[in-house]
Design an enzyme around this catalytic site. Structure first.
Site, mmCIF file in Angstrom:
data_model
loop_
_atom_site.group_PDB
_atom_site.id
_atom_site.type_symbol
_atom_site.label_atom_id
_atom_site.label_comp_id
_atom_site.label_asym_id
_atom_site.label_seq_id
_atom_site.Cartn_x
_atom_site.Cartn_y
_atom_site.Cartn_z
ATOM 1 C CE LYS A 81 -13.235 59.828 1.891
ATOM 2 N NZ LYS A 81 -13.138 58.643 2.319
ATOM 3 N NE ARG A 119 -10.478 62.211 6.718
ATOM 4 C CZ ARG A 119 -9.618 61.661 5.604
ATOM 5 N NH1 ARG A 119 -9.935 62.137 4.375
ATOM 6 N NH2 ARG A 119 -8.982 60.483 5.546
ATOM 7 N NE ARG A 166 -7.374 51.605 -0.064
ATOM 8 C CZ ARG A 166 -7.702 52.997 0.834
ATOM 9 N NH1 ARG A 166 -8.369 53.621 -0.161
ATOM 10 N NH2 ARG A 166 -7.622 52.977 1.840
ATOM 11 N NE ARG A 189 -4.029 54.539 1.907
ATOM 12 C CZ ARG A 189 -5.314 55.165 1.631
ATOM 13 N NH1 ARG A 189 -5.662 55.757 0.622
ATOM 14 N NH2 ARG A 189 -5.825 55.808 3.026
ATOM 15 N NE ARG A 217 -7.737 54.721 7.087
ATOM 16 C CZ ARG A 217 -7.544 54.028 5.821
ATOM 17 N NH1 ARG A 217 -7.039 52.824 5.932
ATOM 18 N NH2 ARG A 217 -8.075 54.507 4.926
HETATM 19 P P1 AP5 Z 1 -11.462 54.029 -2.526
HETATM 20 O O1 AP5 Z 1 -11.994 54.675 -3.544
HETATM 21 O O2 AP5 Z 1 -9.804 54.131 -2.237
HETATM 22 O O3 AP5 Z 1 -12.135 54.547 -1.134
HETATM 23 P P2 AP5 Z 1 -11.905 55.947 -0.280
HETATM 24 O O4 AP5 Z 1 -13.165 56.588 0.408
HETATM 25 O O5 AP5 Z 1 -11.206 57.280 -0.988
HETATM 26 O O6 AP5 Z 1 -10.881 55.693 1.105
HETATM 27 P P3 AP5 Z 1 -9.588 56.154 1.572
HETATM 28 O O7 AP5 Z 1 -9.119 55.127 2.539
HETATM 29 O O8 AP5 Z 1 -8.718 56.586 0.550
HETATM 30 O O9 AP5 Z 1 -10.070 57.264 2.123
HETATM 31 P P4 AP5 Z 1 -9.506 57.668 3.434
HETATM 32 O O10 AP5 Z 1 -10.524 58.750 3.796
HETATM 33 O O11 AP5 Z 1 -9.147 56.900 4.778
HETATM 34 O O12 AP5 Z 1 -8.034 58.087 3.283
HETATM 35 P P5 AP5 Z 1 -7.411 59.414 2.601
HETATM 36 O O13 AP5 Z 1 -6.480 59.031 1.598
HETATM 37 O O14 AP5 Z 1 -8.439 60.652 2.372
HETATM 38 O O15 AP5 Z 1 -11.971 52.626 -2.176
HETATM 39 C C1 AP5 Z 1 -11.632 51.747 -1.172
HETATM 40 C C2 AP5 Z 1 -11.523 50.203 -2.013
HETATM 41 O O16 AP5 Z 1 -12.813 49.811 -2.462
HETATM 42 C C3 AP5 Z 1 -10.639 50.162 -3.428
HETATM 43 O O17 AP5 Z 1 -10.048 49.013 -3.531
HETATM 44 C C4 AP5 Z 1 -11.661 50.478 -4.513
HETATM 45 O O18 AP5 Z 1 -11.428 49.696 -5.713
HETATM 46 C C5 AP5 Z 1 -12.962 49.639 -3.835
HETATM 47 N N1 AP5 Z 1 -14.241 50.257 -4.244
HETATM 48 C C6 AP5 Z 1 -14.697 51.618 -4.244
HETATM 49 N N2 AP5 Z 1 -15.778 51.634 -4.551
HETATM 50 C C7 AP5 Z 1 -16.544 50.316 -4.748
HETATM 51 C C8 AP5 Z 1 -17.761 49.851 -4.783
HETATM 52 N N3 AP5 Z 1 -18.810 50.727 -5.016
HETATM 53 N N4 AP5 Z 1 -17.956 48.506 -4.708
HETATM 54 C C9 AP5 Z 1 -16.884 47.740 -4.633
HETATM 55 N N5 AP5 Z 1 -15.506 48.299 -4.292
HETATM 56 C C10 AP5 Z 1 -15.134 49.356 -4.396
HETATM 57 O O19 AP5 Z 1 -6.520 59.837 4.003
HETATM 58 C C11 AP5 Z 1 -5.387 59.237 4.363
HETATM 59 C C12 AP5 Z 1 -4.738 59.979 5.559
HETATM 60 O O20 AP5 Z 1 -4.487 60.929 5.342
HETATM 61 C C13 AP5 Z 1 -5.858 59.982 6.869
HETATM 62 O O21 AP5 Z 1 -5.807 58.781 7.502
HETATM 63 C C14 AP5 Z 1 -5.250 61.234 7.476
HETATM 64 O O22 AP5 Z 1 -4.136 60.663 8.018
HETATM 65 C C15 AP5 Z 1 -4.612 62.077 6.363
HETATM 66 N N6 AP5 Z 1 -5.747 62.981 5.894
HETATM 67 C C16 AP5 Z 1 -6.157 63.109 4.552
HETATM 68 N N7 AP5 Z 1 -7.073 64.116 4.726
HETATM 69 C C17 AP5 Z 1 -7.049 64.758 5.660
HETATM 70 C C18 AP5 Z 1 -7.752 65.962 6.131
HETATM 71 N N8 AP5 Z 1 -8.560 66.621 5.607
HETATM 72 N N9 AP5 Z 1 -7.560 66.339 7.545
HETATM 73 C C19 AP5 Z 1 -6.456 65.390 8.297
HETATM 74 N N10 AP5 Z 1 -5.901 64.381 8.004
HETATM 75 C C20 AP5 Z 1 -5.969 64.057 6.681
#
Ligand code: AP5
Length: 210
Positions: free
Chosen positions: A13, A88, A123, A156, A167
């Site tokens: 994402k 979410r 990552r 991270r 997660r």
């Molecule tokens: P990446 O693009 O970083 O993936 P992502 O889907 O953004 O993953 P996140 O782990 O950031 O999402 P998340 O939903 O757990 O965390 P968030 O920060 O929102 O890609 C991942 C890896 O794969 C990278 O290394 C990339 O280079 C590689 N890659 C990407 N696409 C690829 C492809 N097509 N092929 C190969 N490799 C690829 O949230 C973190 C925390 O914050 C949550 O756990 C929660 O505690 C809190 N939080 C955030 N939002 C909320 C909410 N709305 N409500 C409650 N808590 C929340």
């Protein structure tokens, strides 16, 4: 276009949000990045969110809903926005509706759990601007200095193996029902996110009709 990116942790994402914001000329709003910035700066929000984030739990709805309500009032959202990591939960999606926020599309980036585990363990992210890297598909520079902002590239805390598993459980239980929520409204589109970053972007633009 007012767009939501849906998908498991590590589905890509954040990666696609960074690319799509340039292609569509609209800002990305990542609740994960906003919360990590607050944790880094030890603000009251950051201090409250840190424990939830480090253990892979969701931060309480009320906290993230107020972050988004404030952010969407800013001028740069007038022509559209990309929400990365919000909503979410069903109550978060309902809060958007109750706030009168129109959504054009919810785009799911679909990736199987086993692929997620390998992605998140490789990552790396920029501590400064949050830009994502991966040891195989998008390697960071050897000096671990982000070419975009000069920040340090790190692992991270929530990318530890046992936290990744938790997660994923949280995603299936609390976030996946959003596919039904937006599907029933005819707003859901899905792309396969397992075929590399560029191909995922191509599929996403095709699904969005742009
Ligand atoms: P990446 O693009 O970083 O993936 P992502 O889907 O953004 O993953 P996140 O782990 O950031 O999402 P998340 O939903 O757990 O965390 P968030 O920060 O929102 O890609 C991942 C890896 O794969 C990278 O290394 C990339 O280079 C590689 N890659 C990407 N696409 C690829 C492809 N097509 N092929 C190969 N490799 C690829 O949230 C973190 C925390 O914050 C949550 O756990 C929660 O505690 C809190 N939080 C955030 N939002 C909320 C909410 N709305 N409500 C409650 N808590 C929340």
């Amino acid at each position: 276009m007012n767009l939501i990116l849906l998908g498991a942790p590590g589905a890509g994402k954040g990666t696609q949000a960074e690319i799509l914001k340039e292609k569509l000329g609209i800002p990305t709003i990542s609740t994960g990045n906003i919360l990590r910035e607050a944790v880094k700066n030890e603000t009251p929000l950051g201090l409250e969110a840190k424990g939830y984030m480090d253990s892979g739990k969701l931060v309480p709805d009320a906290l993230v809903i107020s972050i988004i309500e404030e952010r969407l009032k800013k001028d740069d959202c007038k022509n559209g926005f990309i929400l990365d990591g919000f909503p979410r939960t069903i109550p978060q999606a309902e809060a958007l509706e109750e706030g009168g926020v129109h959504i054009d599309k919810a785009l799911e980036i679909a990736v199987r759990d086993e692929v997620i585990v390998s992605r998140l363990s490789g990552r790396r992210v920029c501590h400064g601007c949050g830009a994502p890297y991966h040891m195989i598909s998008c390697p960071p520079p050897a000096d671990n200095v982000c070419p975009k902002c000069g920040g340090e590239i790190i692992i991270r805390k929530d990318d530890l193996p046992e936290t990744i598993k938790h997660r994923l459980d949280v995603y299936h239980e609390q976030t996946e029902p959003l596919k039904g929520f937006y599907g029933e409204k005819g707003k859901l589109a899905a792309v396969n996110g397992e075929n590399g970053i560029e191909e995922t972007t191509r599929l996403a633009l095709e699904a969005l009709g742009v």
